[in-house]
Motif scaffolding. Structure first.
Motif, PDB file in Angstrom:
ATOM      1  N   PRO A 109     129.462 -39.770 -18.007  1.00  0.00           N
ATOM      2  CA  PRO A 109     127.998 -39.817 -18.013  1.00  0.00           C
ATOM      3  C   PRO A 109     127.421 -40.591 -16.834  1.00  0.00           C
ATOM      4  CG  PRO A 109     128.811 -41.616 -19.337  1.00  0.00           C
ATOM      5  CD  PRO A 109     130.025 -40.922 -18.728  1.00  0.00           C
ATOM      6  N   LYS A 110     128.159 -40.667 -15.705  1.00  0.00           N
ATOM      7  CA  LYS A 110     127.744 -41.618 -14.684  1.00  0.00           C
ATOM      8  C   LYS A 110     127.264 -41.064 -13.349  1.00  0.00           C
ATOM      9  CE  LYS A 110     132.552 -42.322 -13.577  1.00  0.00           C
ATOM     10  NZ  LYS A 110     133.665 -43.220 -13.585  1.00  0.00           N
ATOM     11  N   CYS A 111     127.487 -39.785 -13.045  1.00  0.00           N
ATOM     12  CA  CYS A 111     127.106 -39.319 -11.704  1.00  0.00           C
ATOM     13  C   CYS A 111     126.895 -37.805 -11.681  1.00  0.00           C
ATOM     14  CB  CYS A 111     128.191 -39.713 -10.706  1.00  0.00           C
ATOM     15  SG  CYS A 111     127.761 -39.413  -8.990  1.00  0.00           S
ATOM     16  N   ILE A 112     125.889 -37.391 -10.926  1.00  0.00           N
ATOM     17  CA  ILE A 112     125.647 -35.974 -10.658  1.00  0.00           C
ATOM     18  C   ILE A 112     125.540 -35.843  -9.135  1.00  0.00           C
ATOM     19  CG2 ILE A 112     124.129 -33.988 -11.014  1.00  0.00           C
ATOM     20  CD1 ILE A 112     123.468 -36.677 -13.320  1.00  0.00           C
ATOM     21  N   LYS A 113     126.336 -34.923  -8.564  1.00  0.00           N
ATOM     22  CA  LYS A 113     126.348 -34.743  -7.107  1.00  0.00           C
ATOM     23  C   LYS A 113     125.773 -33.367  -6.757  1.00  0.00           C
ATOM     24  CE  LYS A 113     130.241 -37.776  -6.335  1.00  0.00           C
ATOM     25  NZ  LYS A 113     131.598 -37.924  -5.816  1.00  0.00           N
ATOM     26  N   PHE A 114     124.961 -33.355  -5.725  1.00  0.00           N
ATOM     27  CA  PHE A 114     124.305 -32.148  -5.233  1.00  0.00           C
ATOM     28  C   PHE A 114     124.671 -31.938  -3.766  1.00  0.00           C
ATOM     29  CE2 PHE A 114     121.648 -34.040  -8.445  1.00  0.00           C
ATOM     30  CZ  PHE A 114     121.012 -33.009  -9.119  1.00  0.00           C
ATOM     31  N   GLU A 115     124.596 -30.676  -3.330  1.00  0.00           N
ATOM     32  CA  GLU A 115     124.630 -30.399  -1.903  1.00  0.00           C
ATOM     33  C   GLU A 115     123.564 -29.355  -1.602  1.00  0.00           C
ATOM     34  OE1 GLU A 115     128.465 -29.000  -0.626  1.00  0.00           O
ATOM     35  OE2 GLU A 115     128.180 -27.033  -1.483  1.00  0.00           O
ATOM     36  N   THR A 116     123.147 -29.324  -0.359  1.00  0.00           N
ATOM     37  CA  THR A 116     122.115 -28.372   0.016  1.00  0.00           C
ATOM     38  C   THR A 116     122.679 -26.967   0.094  1.00  0.00           C
ATOM     39  OG1 THR A 116     122.507 -28.890   2.339  1.00  0.00           O
ATOM     40  CG2 THR A 116     120.647 -29.998   1.285  1.00  0.00           C
ATOM     41  N   VAL A 117     121.889 -26.028  -0.376  1.00  0.00           N
ATOM     42  CA  VAL A 117     122.171 -24.607  -0.227  1.00  0.00           C
ATOM     43  C   VAL A 117     121.338 -24.098   0.943  1.00  0.00           C
ATOM     44  CG1 VAL A 117     121.995 -22.347  -1.355  1.00  0.00           C
ATOM     45  CG2 VAL A 117     122.591 -24.369  -2.706  1.00  0.00           C
ATOM     46  N   GLN A 118     120.120 -24.610   1.020  1.00  0.00           N
ATOM     47  CA  GLN A 118     119.211 -24.272   2.110  1.00  0.00           C
ATOM     48  C   GLN A 118     118.416 -25.525   2.450  1.00  0.00           C
ATOM     49  OE1 GLN A 118     116.756 -20.853   1.482  1.00  0.00           O
ATOM     50  NE2 GLN A 118     115.464 -21.289   3.239  1.00  0.00           N
ATOM     51  N   SER A 119     118.372 -25.846   3.729  1.00  0.00           N
ATOM     52  CA  SER A 119     117.642 -27.015   4.186  1.00  0.00           C
ATOM     53  C   SER A 119     117.630 -27.008   5.708  1.00  0.00           C
ATOM     54  CB  SER A 119     118.326 -28.294   3.684  1.00  0.00           C
ATOM     55  OG  SER A 119     117.736 -29.436   4.241  1.00  0.00           O
ATOM     56  N   PRO A 120     116.566 -27.516   6.325  1.00  0.00           N
ATOM     57  CA  PRO A 120     116.569 -27.626   7.782  1.00  0.00           C
ATOM     58  C   PRO A 120     117.706 -28.535   8.279  1.00  0.00           C
ATOM     59  CG  PRO A 120     114.376 -28.000   6.912  1.00  0.00           C
ATOM     60  CD  PRO A 120     115.304 -27.931   5.749  1.00  0.00           C
ATOM     61  N   MET A 121     118.126 -29.487   7.413  1.00  0.00           N
ATOM     62  CA  MET A 121     119.217 -30.389   7.754  1.00  0.00           C
ATOM     63  C   MET A 121     120.113 -30.527   6.513  1.00  0.00           C
ATOM     64  SD  MET A 121     119.050 -34.305   9.076  1.00  0.00           S
ATOM     65  CE  MET A 121     117.905 -34.692   7.788  1.00  0.00           C
ATOM     66  N   PRO A 122     121.369 -30.079   6.585  1.00  0.00           N
ATOM     67  CA  PRO A 122     122.257 -30.183   5.427  1.00  0.00           C
ATOM     68  C   PRO A 122     122.489 -31.645   5.014  1.00  0.00           C
ATOM     69  CG  PRO A 122     123.199 -28.765   7.114  1.00  0.00           C
ATOM     70  CD  PRO A 122     122.010 -29.440   7.716  1.00  0.00           C
ATOM     71  N   LEU A 138     111.644 -25.127   3.150  1.00  0.00           N
ATOM     72  CA  LEU A 138     112.324 -24.918   1.877  1.00  0.00           C
ATOM     73  C   LEU A 138     113.613 -25.723   1.815  1.00  0.00           C
ATOM     74  CD1 LEU A 138     112.221 -23.361  -0.823  1.00  0.00           C
ATOM     75  CD2 LEU A 138     113.607 -21.596   0.272  1.00  0.00           C
ATOM     76  N   VAL A 139     113.783 -26.437   0.694  1.00  0.00           N
ATOM     77  CA  VAL A 139     114.999 -27.205   0.439  1.00  0.00           C
ATOM     78  C   VAL A 139     115.524 -26.759  -0.915  1.00  0.00           C
ATOM     79  CG1 VAL A 139     115.981 -29.506   0.072  1.00  0.00           C
ATOM     80  CG2 VAL A 139     114.173 -29.175   1.779  1.00  0.00           C
ATOM     81  N   SER A 140     116.798 -26.331  -0.947  1.00  0.00           N
ATOM     82  CA  SER A 140     117.457 -25.950  -2.194  1.00  0.00           C
ATOM     83  C   SER A 140     118.710 -26.794  -2.348  1.00  0.00           C
ATOM     84  CB  SER A 140     117.859 -24.473  -2.188  1.00  0.00           C
ATOM     85  OG  SER A 140     116.727 -23.655  -2.163  1.00  0.00           O
ATOM     86  N   LEU A 141     118.860 -27.361  -3.546  1.00  0.00           N
ATOM     87  CA  LEU A 141     120.026 -28.177  -3.876  1.00  0.00           C
ATOM     88  C   LEU A 141     120.751 -27.576  -5.065  1.00  0.00           C
ATOM     89  CD1 LEU A 141     118.251 -31.633  -3.695  1.00  0.00           C
ATOM     90  CD2 LEU A 141     120.018 -30.850  -2.132  1.00  0.00           C
ATOM     91  N   HIS A 142     122.066 -27.660  -5.035  1.00  0.00           N
ATOM     92  CA  HIS A 142     122.906 -27.124  -6.102  1.00  0.00           C
ATOM     93  C   HIS A 142     123.830 -28.240  -6.591  1.00  0.00           C
ATOM     94  CE1 HIS A 142     125.016 -24.012  -8.343  1.00  0.00           C
ATOM     95  NE2 HIS A 142     126.147 -24.572  -7.955  1.00  0.00           N
ATOM     96  N   ILE A 143     123.989 -28.364  -7.908  1.00  0.00           N
ATOM     97  CA  ILE A 143     124.917 -29.355  -8.454  1.00  0.00           C
ATOM     98  C   ILE A 143     126.338 -28.900  -8.149  1.00  0.00           C
ATOM     99  CG2 ILE A 143     125.838 -30.428 -10.551  1.00  0.00           C
ATOM    100  CD1 ILE A 143     123.021 -30.281 -11.737  1.00  0.00           C
ATOM    101  N   ILE A 144     127.114 -29.784  -7.516  1.00  0.00           N
ATOM    102  CA  ILE A 144     128.503 -29.454  -7.185  1.00  0.00           C
ATOM    103  C   ILE A 144     129.494 -30.239  -8.033  1.00  0.00           C
ATOM    104  CG2 ILE A 144     128.072 -28.664  -4.838  1.00  0.00           C
ATOM    105  CD1 ILE A 144     129.062 -31.467  -3.890  1.00  0.00           C
ATOM    106  N   GLU A 145     129.011 -31.296  -8.692  1.00  0.00           N
ATOM    107  CA  GLU A 145     129.914 -32.087  -9.532  1.00  0.00           C
ATOM    108  C   GLU A 145     129.124 -32.848 -10.577  1.00  0.00           C
ATOM    109  OE1 GLU A 145     133.010 -35.822  -9.043  1.00  0.00           O
ATOM    110  OE2 GLU A 145     132.613 -34.559  -7.305  1.00  0.00           O
ATOM    111  N   ARG A 146     129.653 -32.837 -11.784  1.00  0.00           N
ATOM    112  CA  ARG A 146     129.101 -33.634 -12.879  1.00  0.00           C
ATOM    113  C   ARG A 146     130.223 -34.550 -13.368  1.00  0.00           C
ATOM    114  NH1 ARG A 146     126.789 -28.430 -13.702  1.00  0.00           N
ATOM    115  NH2 ARG A 146     124.553 -28.491 -14.054  1.00  0.00           N
ATOM    116  N   ASP A 147     129.997 -35.847 -13.297  1.00  0.00           N
ATOM    117  CA  ASP A 147     130.966 -36.833 -13.763  1.00  0.00           C
ATOM    118  C   ASP A 147     130.315 -37.580 -14.929  1.00  0.00           C
ATOM    119  OD1 ASP A 147     133.014 -38.660 -14.079  1.00  0.00           O
ATOM    120  OD2 ASP A 147     132.705 -39.654 -12.150  1.00  0.00           O
TER     121      ASP A 147
END
Length: 138
Positions: free
Chosen positions: A70-83, A59-68
């Motif tokens: 109209p040029k960038c969307i950043k995600f980080e893992t909430v759940q993943s075997p490797m962050p 299982l891999v879960s990603l959450h949006i941590i930043e919206r810039d």
């Protein structure tokens, strides 16, 4: 941190359309039928989070941590075997076309680096290719 970058993909839609669609993960409902069930399972999402099970990774879960906009969307893992962190950059080419690149930064233990680098690069390339094929009409 090791970075994996996709090639730059050209998208035949304006930057604003692409950003608005990708920055709200509820829009994934439009492509749910394109997700191959043999490769991705337990595919769920809301406006800020997406989760999926990828055999044999898990299982891999990603959450949006930043919206810039109209040029960038950043995600980080909430759940993943490797962050890891993932970001999608969107830049205009002209008023009807944009370009996009997907980048993943992962802190990979040295003993796993040789084993996971190829699959991670392949995954980044597949995500970028899939994102470039979406119809971004508003």
């Amino acid at each position: 941190m090791t970075k994996f970058e996709s090639s730059v993909k050209t998208i035949p839609y304006p930057q604003a359309n692409v950003y608005q669609n990708i920055s709200d993960l509820n829009n994934l409902s439009r492509i749910r039928d394109r997700v191959p069930n043999d490769k991705i399972q337990e595919f769920t999402f809301d406006s800020d989070t997406v989760s999926l099970a990828v055999p044999p990774v898990g299982l891999v879960s990603l959450h949006i941590i930043e919206r810039d906009e109209p040029k960038c969307i950043k995600f980080e893992t909430v759940q993943s075997p490797m962050p890891f962190n993932l970001w999608i950059q969107i830049l205009p080419v002209d008023e009807h076309t944009s370009k996009m690149k997907v980048t993943v930064a992962a802190d990979i233990p040295i003993f796993l680096k040789a084993m996971v680098s190829g699959p991670l690069q392949d995954g980044v390339d597949k995500v970028a290719e899939a994102l470039s094929q979406i119809p971004y009409e508003l």
